[in-house]
Design a protein around this motif. Structure first.
Motif, PDB file in Angstrom:
ATOM      1  N   ASP A  93      41.877  42.362  20.164  1.00  0.00           N
ATOM      2  CA  ASP A  93      40.955  41.451  19.472  1.00  0.00           C
ATOM      3  C   ASP A  93      39.798  40.942  20.330  1.00  0.00           C
ATOM      4  N   ARG A  94      39.872  41.086  21.629  1.00  0.00           N
ATOM      5  CA  ARG A  94      38.835  40.509  22.489  1.00  0.00           C
ATOM      6  C   ARG A  94      37.741  41.476  22.884  1.00  0.00           C
ATOM      7  N   PHE A 126      36.920  44.706  21.624  1.00  0.00           N
ATOM      8  CA  PHE A 126      36.230  45.527  20.645  1.00  0.00           C
ATOM      9  C   PHE A 126      36.601  45.061  19.251  1.00  0.00           C
ATOM     10  N   GLN A 127      35.801  45.440  18.298  1.00  0.00           N
ATOM     11  CA  GLN A 127      36.017  45.050  16.914  1.00  0.00           C
ATOM     12  C   GLN A 127      36.514  46.269  16.141  1.00  0.00           C
ATOM     13  N   VAL A 134      36.549  48.208  13.088  1.00  0.00           N
ATOM     14  CA  VAL A 134      35.645  48.305  11.945  1.00  0.00           C
ATOM     15  C   VAL A 134      36.311  49.047  10.797  1.00  0.00           C
TER      16      VAL A 134
END
Length: 54
Positions: free
Chosen positions: A24-25, A27-28, A30
């Motif tokens: 969670d920190r 990269f996102q 998608v």
């Protein structure tokens, strides 16, 4: 993009990363392209998500 020797190795990597702050920190997420039917449900002991055609 990641590549693994086999699908099971890739699934184990993703499952392990879900349990770390990296998920969670840094990269996102998608979009998820499902490669193993109900793999998430099996890993976490949940009911499988299904679709119904009408």
């Amino acid at each position: 993009m990641w590549e693994a020797d086999d699908h099971n190795a890739y699934q184990l990597l993703i499952d392990a990363l879900r349990e770390t702050p990296f998920w969670d920190r840094y990269f996102q997420v998608v979009d998820l392209l499902v490669g193993t039917e109900n793999g998430y449900a099996r890993t976490y002991g949940l009911d499988a998500v299904t679709t119904v055609s009408t």
